[in-house]
Design a protein around this motif. Structure first.
Motif, PDB file in Angstrom:
ATOM      1  N   UNK A  25       0.981  -1.169  -0.056  1.00 26.34           N
ATOM      2  CA  UNK A  25       0.022   0.093   0.213  1.00 26.34           C
ATOM      3  C   UNK A  25       0.962   1.287   0.054  1.00 26.34           C
ATOM      4  N   UNK A  26       0.383   2.312  -0.489  1.00 29.10           N
ATOM      5  CA  UNK A  26       1.006   3.511  -0.391  1.00 29.10           C
ATOM      6  C   UNK A  26       0.825   4.159   0.810  1.00 29.10           C
ATOM      7  N   UNK A  27       1.672   4.663   1.604  1.00 26.72           N
ATOM      8  CA  UNK A  27       1.367   5.233   2.946  1.00 26.72           C
ATOM      9  C   UNK A  27       1.817   6.718   3.012  1.00 26.72           C
ATOM     10  N   UNK A  28       0.745   7.849   2.987  1.00 22.46           N
ATOM     11  CA  UNK A  28       1.132   9.023   3.028  1.00 22.46           C
ATOM     12  C   UNK A  28       1.078   9.863   4.496  1.00 22.46           C
ATOM     13  N   UNK A  29       1.971  10.324   4.795  1.00 19.97           N
ATOM     14  CA  UNK A  29       1.998  11.212   6.074  1.00 19.97           C
ATOM     15  C   UNK A  29       2.490  12.666   5.819  1.00 19.97           C
ATOM     16  N   UNK A  30       1.557  13.411   6.499  1.00 19.19           N
ATOM     17  CA  UNK A  30       1.885  14.726   6.467  1.00 19.19           C
ATOM     18  C   UNK A  30       1.387  15.559   7.867  1.00 19.19           C
ATOM     19  N   UNK A  31       1.932  16.846   8.126  1.00 16.00           N
ATOM     20  CA  UNK A  31       1.501  17.545   9.144  1.00 16.00           C
ATOM     21  C   UNK A  31       0.220  18.679   8.577  1.00 16.00           C
ATOM     22  N   UNK A  32      -0.732  18.855   9.461  1.00 21.70           N
ATOM     23  CA  UNK A  32      -1.663  19.921   9.076  1.00 21.70           C
ATOM     24  C   UNK A  32      -1.351  20.846  10.543  1.00 21.70           C
ATOM     25  N   UNK A  42     -10.310  21.116   9.287  1.00 18.87           N
ATOM     26  CA  UNK A  42      -9.822  21.091   7.745  1.00 18.87           C
ATOM     27  C   UNK A  42     -10.036  19.639   7.240  1.00 18.87           C
ATOM     28  N   UNK A  43     -10.208  19.525   5.949  1.00 19.77           N
ATOM     29  CA  UNK A  43     -10.385  18.294   5.264  1.00 19.77           C
ATOM     30  C   UNK A  43      -9.315  17.977   4.359  1.00 19.77           C
ATOM     31  N   UNK A  44      -7.942  17.739   4.776  1.00 18.97           N
ATOM     32  CA  UNK A  44      -6.816  17.714   3.859  1.00 18.97           C
ATOM     33  C   UNK A  44      -7.267  16.448   2.857  1.00 18.97           C
ATOM     34  N   UNK A  45      -6.874  16.510   1.555  1.00 19.98           N
ATOM     35  CA  UNK A  45      -7.218  15.409   0.538  1.00 19.98           C
ATOM     36  C   UNK A  45      -5.840  15.266  -0.261  1.00 19.98           C
ATOM     37  N   UNK A  46      -5.892  13.915  -0.643  1.00 15.06           N
ATOM     38  CA  UNK A  46      -5.088  13.365  -1.666  1.00 15.06           C
ATOM     39  C   UNK A  46      -5.487  13.207  -2.933  1.00 15.06           C
ATOM     40  N   UNK A  47      -4.628  13.475  -4.177  1.00 17.74           N
ATOM     41  CA  UNK A  47      -5.254  13.296  -5.290  1.00 17.74           C
ATOM     42  C   UNK A  47      -4.166  12.706  -6.319  1.00 17.74           C
ATOM     43  N   UNK A  48      -4.584  11.620  -7.194  1.00 16.78           N
ATOM     44  CA  UNK A  48      -3.325  11.218  -8.074  1.00 16.78           C
ATOM     45  C   UNK A  48      -3.683  11.601  -9.535  1.00 16.78           C
ATOM     46  N   UNK A  49      -2.577  12.158 -10.083  1.00 17.14           N
ATOM     47  CA  UNK A  49      -2.452  12.508 -11.210  1.00 17.14           C
ATOM     48  C   UNK A  49      -1.358  11.778 -12.214  1.00 17.14           C
ATOM     49  N   UNK A  50      -1.524  11.277 -13.300  1.00 21.68           N
ATOM     50  CA  UNK A  50      -0.762  10.655 -14.331  1.00 21.68           C
ATOM     51  C   UNK A  50      -0.166  11.817 -14.990  1.00 21.68           C
ATOM     52  N   UNK A  55      -4.718  16.256 -16.839  1.00 15.82           N
ATOM     53  CA  UNK A  55      -6.119  16.462 -16.541  1.00 15.82           C
ATOM     54  C   UNK A  55      -6.844  15.576 -15.460  1.00 15.82           C
ATOM     55  N   UNK A  56      -6.051  14.176 -15.546  1.00 12.70           N
ATOM     56  CA  UNK A  56      -6.701  13.201 -15.087  1.00 12.70           C
ATOM     57  C   UNK A  56      -6.594  13.265 -13.564  1.00 12.70           C
ATOM     58  N   UNK A  57      -7.467  13.587 -12.504  1.00 15.29           N
ATOM     59  CA  UNK A  57      -7.241  13.681 -11.046  1.00 15.29           C
ATOM     60  C   UNK A  57      -8.122  12.630 -10.403  1.00 15.29           C
ATOM     61  N   UNK A  58      -7.606  12.055  -9.622  1.00 13.03           N
ATOM     62  CA  UNK A  58      -8.450  10.946  -8.898  1.00 13.03           C
ATOM     63  C   UNK A  58      -8.339  11.078  -7.375  1.00 13.03           C
ATOM     64  N   UNK A  59      -9.581  11.217  -6.735  1.00 14.52           N
ATOM     65  CA  UNK A  59      -9.448  11.238  -5.062  1.00 14.52           C
ATOM     66  C   UNK A  59      -8.756  10.221  -4.483  1.00 14.52           C
ATOM     67  N   UNK A  60      -7.858  10.127  -3.686  1.00 18.22           N
ATOM     68  CA  UNK A  60      -7.302   8.965  -3.065  1.00 18.22           C
ATOM     69  C   UNK A  60      -7.533   8.608  -1.624  1.00 18.22           C
ATOM     70  N   UNK A  61      -7.687   9.937  -1.021  1.00 15.16           N
ATOM     71  CA  UNK A  61      -8.177   9.738   0.580  1.00 15.16           C
ATOM     72  C   UNK A  61      -8.285  11.087   1.117  1.00 15.16           C
ATOM     73  N   UNK A  62      -8.825  11.251   2.196  1.00 15.04           N
ATOM     74  CA  UNK A  62      -9.002  12.525   3.062  1.00 15.04           C
ATOM     75  C   UNK A  62      -9.247  12.256   4.245  1.00 15.04           C
ATOM     76  N   UNK A  63      -9.039  12.993   5.238  1.00 15.60           N
ATOM     77  CA  UNK A  63      -9.208  13.007   6.740  1.00 15.60           C
ATOM     78  C   UNK A  63      -9.888  14.590   7.304  1.00 15.60           C
ATOM     79  N   UNK A  64     -10.788  14.514   7.892  1.00 21.32           N
ATOM     80  CA  UNK A  64     -11.329  15.610   8.536  1.00 21.32           C
ATOM     81  C   UNK A  64     -10.704  15.610   9.867  1.00 21.32           C
TER      82      UNK A  64
END
Length: 128
Positions: A25-32, A42-50, A55-64
């Motif tokens: 799995x891909x594990x993304x970590x960050x500080x808000x 806040x609701x930070x969101x992760x998007x994937x772009x090829x 122009x191809x955006x895909x929502x990968x995840x988010x957390x409030x």
């Protein structure tokens, strides 16, 4: 028209320490951090772009997350391979296509604050 994920807040937030670990799995970590003067959510969101199809955006995840003024929180999101795959009608399977991709972190689909490149390899996923 508002972009996907667009929202209003009475305070401001910043993102930092964005890291990606690429494995099963891909594990993304960050500080808000709440950089404003009042408490807020806040609701930070992760998007994937090829990268070859910018122009191809895909929502990968988010957390409030709710933060007081000056407060920071480290967030970890797990991205399962299925979220990176496209369904191939011909082979009746989900496949990840190899290539260079960008994972963006932001407040909405049109407000990406940080991004990292990631190399994906061809992978056929189980159809279950």
């Amino acid at each position: 028209m508002f972009s996907f994920g667009y929202g209003l807040s009475y305070t401001t937030f910043s993102y930092s320490n964005f890291k990606i670990k690429n494995g099963k799995n891909i594990i993304a970590t960050f500080t808000v951090t709440n950089t404003g003067k009042v408490a807020g959510a806040d609701v930070p969101q992760l998007y994937l772009t090829n990268i070859s199809r910018a122009t191809q955006l895909r929502l990968l995840g988010f957390e409030r997350t709710e933060l007081n003024p000056g407060e920071s929180k480290e967030i970890t999101l797990t991205i399962e391979p299925r979220l990176l795959a496209n369904y191939d009608e011909k082979s009746k399977s989900w496949n990840i296509k190899s290539g260079l991709y960008k994972i963006g972190l932001g407040k909405s689909s049109t407000s990406i604050d940080l991004s990292l490149d990631i190399q994906l390899k061809n992978q056929k996923l189980n159809s279950k």
